[in-house]
Design a protein around this motif. Structure first.
Motif, PDB file in Angstrom:
ATOM      1  N   PHE A   1      -5.547  -1.992   5.866  1.00  0.00           N
ATOM      2  CA  PHE A   1      -5.028  -0.907   5.051  1.00  0.00           C
ATOM      3  C   PHE A   1      -5.077   0.391   5.854  1.00  0.00           C
ATOM      4  O   PHE A   1      -5.979   0.606   6.665  1.00  0.00           O
TER       5      PHE A   1
ATOM      6  N   HIS B   1      -4.297  -9.267   0.642  1.00  0.00           N
ATOM      7  CA  HIS B   1      -4.566  -8.575   1.905  1.00  0.00           C
ATOM      8  C   HIS B   1      -4.986  -9.557   2.997  1.00  0.00           C
ATOM      9  O   HIS B   1      -4.538  -9.449   4.155  1.00  0.00           O
TER      10      HIS B   1
ATOM     11  N   PHE C   1      -1.541   1.200  -4.690  1.00  0.00           N
ATOM     12  CA  PHE C   1      -0.864  -0.059  -4.390  1.00  0.00           C
ATOM     13  C   PHE C   1       0.179  -0.326  -5.465  1.00  0.00           C
ATOM     14  O   PHE C   1      -0.111  -0.222  -6.659  1.00  0.00           O
TER      15      PHE C   1
ATOM     16  N   GLU D   1       0.858  -1.178   0.000  1.00  0.00           N
ATOM     17  CA  GLU D   1       0.000   0.000   0.000  1.00  0.00           C
ATOM     18  C   GLU D   1       0.894   1.228   0.000  1.00  0.00           C
ATOM     19  O   GLU D   1       1.847   1.307   0.785  1.00  0.00           O
TER      20      GLU D   1
END
Length: 459
Positions: free
Chosen positions: A388, A377, A353, A297
């Motif tokens: 995130f 994730h 990302f 991220e």
């Protein structure tokens, strides 16, 4: 391991808000044309089988075919063509015997496994259905990466630790990715699907618009049964033929399934060793890089040129840093020589990302960026990583199918969109939208917001 329509995720029946990631509608993955995320992105319904308005449940409770033309407009999806093909179903199946014989399937096996087969015409509605509304990626991730699934995933990792250890040693594939695929595809074997793989693939081999593709799937399903790897009752799954906890299509099973425990069968349905080893083998053969993550991220600076957010524009991490990108947690990138491309799933309003080689490998497993992001994730969360960091633009309203169609039509009228407007967003739509945004001085992020639709409406 190959996507067709899976069940765990498939039950969501969602489509992404942003400008359509795959022209995934017929993305070329191991699933051929029917990916789980095909339906998530392009609007087909899957395992929940929501009925068309014209359908009336049968006495058994099984939803029948609506009897209507398919929404795709394909000539083989008209009601008349479907009825004619269904009427010729027995002849079609009989006509496939020479191909089966060439694959080493005995006549006894062919007759035994095809006896009494009838077409499941409800599949024609599922193939062409187009839900009116969609879900945004943040809602989609909220549903898939949740506390209950993470808790179950950690239980599975502990329960099968010895098998995961052996699989990592043999294939070099991260156990958390394998556990993530298992969890997202079938919610750890609790949502596998209940349609006969043989009946589904036979139907699609003889009826509808993808017969050539599904003839191979049907014949390979027969090969699996003839060889004795699986029993017919084990081969149950999605309407397009994906089966087992990690959702193999028959042809993917043939390519990637392994006998992990040496018992002479490749049982990816009920044998956890074969399941884990086969999933790892699939990823390894698709190019998995041991010791590498799937992506990072990143914070994208104000005024960034989003035309660079393109999977064809891979650059080294130092090159991205020179353009102002940095990790969202303010940590340094651990391996600076690696290359990545920038993905901005919510445009300039959301997080960015940087996607690595292993992200592309996950997309070979299922050719949709959202799927690969969810898998990556979820794997990070299973190993103890945080959510995130940056917020999603949750205030954005999801466009209806009519609005998506209108957006494409307006882009076409202005010369930006060259395809046929159909309300299904893919890479071509996103590229057209980015070019329009650049022409009006907006961030060219390809994000299909209601604001962009309003701007297109202004002559």
């Amino acid at each position: 391991m190959v996507r067709s329509l899976t069940c765990g995720v498939a039950a969501l029946g969602v489509v992404l808000l942003a400008g359509g990631w795959p022209d995934a509608a017929w993305a070329q993955g191991k699933s051929g044309p029917f990916s789980l995320f095909d339906n998530i992105f392009t609007g087909s319904s899957q395992t929940q089988d929501p009925p068309p308005q014209a359908a009336v449940p049968s006495a058994s409770g099984v939803q029948p075919w609506s009897g209507e033309d398919g929404a795709s407009g394909h000539p083989l999806m008209t009601a008349q063509a479907i009825r004619e093909a269904a009427g010729n179903f027995d002849n079609c199946i009989a006509g496939l015997w020479p191909d089966a014989a060439r694959r080493g399937i005995s006549q006894d096996s062919y007759q035994r496994f095809t006896a009494g087969l009838t077409p499941d015409l409800r599949i024609m509605d599922l193939m062409d259905s187009q839900p009116e509304f969609t879900k945004a990626i943040w809602d989609y991730l909220d549903i898939l990466v949740n506390d209950n699934r993470m808790a179950k995933g950690r239980e599975v990792l502990a329960q099968y630790k010895t098998i995961f250890d052996a699989a990592e040693k043999a294939y070099g594939v991260d156990r958390y990715i394998i556990a993530s695929i298992w969890g997202i595809e079938s919610n750890y074997s609790t949502m596998i699907g209940d349609r006969s793989v043989l009946r589904s693939t036979a139907t699609l081999a003889c009826v509808g618009r993808r017969q050539a593709y599904f003839k191979d799937e049907f014949l390979v399903a027969l090969e699996i049964l003839h060889r004795g790897d699986l029993r017919p009752e084990q081969m149950r799954g999605s309407w397009a033929g994906a089966f087992g906890p990690t959702q193999f299509m028959p042809t993917a099973f043939k390519r990637f399934a392994v006998d992990g425990d040496g018992d002479g069968r490749r049982d990816v349905v009920d044998n956890p060793t074969d399941l884990i080893f086969s999933t790892a083998n699939n990823l390894k053969k698709d190019g998995w890089q041991s010791g590498q993550t799937w992506g990072y991220e990143v914070v994208v600076p104000q005024g960034f040129n989003y035309m660079l957010a393109d999977k064809a524009r891979a650059m080294t991490l130092p090159q991205w840093e020179q353009l102002g990108l940095k990790r969202a947690n303010n940590q340094p990138f651990p391996k600076m020589a690696e290359k990545a491309y920038l993905l901005a799933p919510a445009g300039s309003q959301g997080p960015g990302f940087l996607m690595m080689t292993n992200f592309r490998v996950i997309m070979k497993y299922n050719p949709a960026e959202a799927y690969a992001m969810a898998i990556g994730h979820f794997a990070d969360r299973l190993r103890g990583g945080p959510p995130f960091v940056q917020p999603w633009p949750r205030q954005e309203r999801v466009l209806s199918r009519a609005e998506r169609l209108e957006l494409q039509q307006l882009l076409a009228q202005r010369g930006f969109y060259k395809g046929t407007p159909d309300g299904q967003f893919g890479g071509q739509t996103r590229e057209a939208l980015r070019n329009f945004q650049a022409s009006v001085g907006a961030p060219a992020d390809g994000f299909a917001s209601s604001e962009m639709l309003d701007r297109l409406r202004v002559r």
